[in-house]
Design an enzyme around this catalytic site. Structure first.
Site, PDB file in Angstrom:
ATOM      1  N   GLU A   1       0.886  -1.030  -0.204  1.00  0.00           N
ATOM      2  CA  GLU A   1       0.162  -0.277   0.056  1.00  0.00           C
ATOM      3  C   GLU A   1       0.978   0.999  -0.145  1.00  0.00           C
ATOM      4  O   GLU A   1       2.332   1.136   0.346  1.00  0.00           O
ATOM      5  CB  GLU A   1      -1.075  -0.340   1.293  1.00  0.00           C
ATOM      6  CG  GLU A   1      -1.710  -0.818   1.145  1.00  0.00           C
ATOM      7  CD  GLU A   1      -2.525  -0.875   2.454  1.00  0.00           C
ATOM      8  OE1 GLU A   1      -3.917  -0.696   2.875  1.00  0.00           O
ATOM      9  OE2 GLU A   1      -2.268  -1.101   3.605  1.00  0.00           O
TER      10      GLU A   1
ATOM     11  N   SER B   1      10.210   5.675   9.300  1.00  0.00           N
ATOM     12  CA  SER B   1      10.084   6.105  10.964  1.00  0.00           C
ATOM     13  C   SER B   1      10.123   4.330  11.675  1.00  0.00           C
ATOM     14  O   SER B   1      10.054   3.277  10.564  1.00  0.00           O
ATOM     15  CB  SER B   1       8.317   6.182  10.891  1.00  0.00           C
ATOM     16  OG  SER B   1       7.721   5.408  12.684  1.00  0.00           O
TER      17      SER B   1
ATOM     18  N   CYS C   1      -3.764   1.323   8.631  1.00  0.00           N
ATOM     19  CA  CYS C   1      -2.568   0.841   7.439  1.00  0.00           C
ATOM     20  C   CYS C   1      -2.734  -0.664   7.390  1.00  0.00           C
ATOM     21  O   CYS C   1      -2.817  -1.008   8.015  1.00  0.00           O
ATOM     22  CB  CYS C   1      -1.296   1.895   7.915  1.00  0.00           C
ATOM     23  SG  CYS C   1       0.437   0.850   6.880  1.00  0.00           S
TER      24      CYS C   1
END
Length: 346
Positions: free
Chosen positions: A90, A189, A331
């Protein structure tokens, strides 16, 4: 087939030389790749003999757009991309006042096993190649016809678990002859793979670093994030302080608020104590609820209350803006849905 988007400018120049062409042909090819071309016939300044050689052995785009969801509220777009091996990843395109941002994936699945995250429910399938990471940016820019100003590596996967390809991705996306994105417009991240934090400070001191914190004691954080069993909270915070001293750049701490787990007044007091005096910013995130986890969000009002407390204690903080609320929020959800359909068909 090999993917041209895996190659640096130097590697593309070598490709040209090995194909019997002058080195500058590789630079021309590199330019076409970063203009998002997916058809060799559109590369008008390349000799036909060179085009024939590279098109027989190299592909231009390793991704297939399987599905796009667009928010009717804020223009957020969520892309589901198919990989050559049948897996899916994604990417999310978001619009802000300061420009357009894309959140990309670094792996198909994730091995970190965070209890609140949809991305790791099925575990890690594999890490993405550099070209598959780059392609998310190039393809979304092409699909939206809008310039991407910021890249966040915060989608499916743990970026530091794919450090070699992550590093090459950063160098490529920054290359002035290619996408030419400034280092300070890139954010990575991590859930807290401590050994890589110091390495990242050495390699990319201008790139923004975000740490998924989510807990203020080892007991709480380990229950949410198994990585904490390997790298305890005191080790993580120490590495973060070293990072800020070495780079003079602030760290963003991501803190997903989970009702009754990490959102009490005691949690907030401990958070203030942990981060006291550090060059940092806290991003408070009302949890995206995922059915499979059974965890509930603290809600936006509680997030705002905690923000006020942090600010009063001298710790800069924000509550994450909720984008794409009318499309799949968490997510990993699109990827999970696609994998389930694939399993059902087989």
């Amino acid at each position: 087939m090999n993917n041209l988007r895996d190659l640096t400018l130097g590697e593309m120049e070598e490709l040209a030389v090995n194909a019997g062409q002058p080195r500058f042909r590789g630079r021309q090819l590199f330019g076409w790749v970063y203009k998002g071309k997916t058809d060799f016939r559109e590369m008008s300044n390349l000799p036909e003999v060179f085009v024939q050689k590279i098109s027989a052995a190299w592909e231009l785009d390793p991704l297939e757009t399987l599905r796009v969801q667009e928010s009717k509220e804020d223009g957020t777009k969520k892309f589901l991309f198919g990989l050559n091996d049948g897996n899916a990843i994604e990417s999310v395109f978001m619009k802000y006042k300061y420009g357009n941002s894309i959140c990309i994936s670094s792996q198909a699945g994730c091995r970190m096993g965070c209890s609140f995250c949809a991305s790791g429910i099925d575990g890690l399938v594999r890490s993405l190649t550099t070209g598959e990471m780059i392609s998310q940016v190039i393809d979304v820019e092409r699909e939206t016809s809008e310039k991407i100003n910021h890249v966040v590596v915060m989608g499916t996967g743990e970026p530091f678990d794919n450090y070699e390809n992550l590093s090459k991705f950063i160098d490529l996306i920054n290359d002035k002859n290619g996408f030419n994105l400034g280092m300070r417009n890139i954010t990575v991240s991590t859930c807290g793979l401590v050994p890589f934090i110091g390495q990242f400070a050495e390699d990319f001191p201008q790139v923004n670093l975000a740490i998924s914190l989510h807990g203020t004691t080892d007991e709480i954080r380990s229950s949410l994030m198994p990585v904490n069993k390997s790298y305890h909270l005191n080790e993580l915070i120490s590495a973060c302080r070293d990072y800020t001293e070495k780079t003079n750049r602030r760290i963003t701490f991501e803190y997903a608020l989970i009702r009754g787990v990490n959102d009490t007044d005691e949690d907030v007091n401990r958070l203030c104590h942990l981060l006291r005096g550090m060059l940092c910013h806290v991003n408070l995130i009302p949890l995206n609820e995922v059915t499979e986890t059974g965890l509930a969000t603290s809600g936006r009002q509680r997030a705002l209350e905690i923000q006020q407390t942090l600010e009063a204690r001298g710790i800069p903080s924000t509550v994450r803006r909720q984008l794409g609320a009318d499309i799949d929020g968490a997510c990993g959800q699109l990827r999970l849905e696609n994998m389930k359909k694939t399993i059902e068909r087989t």
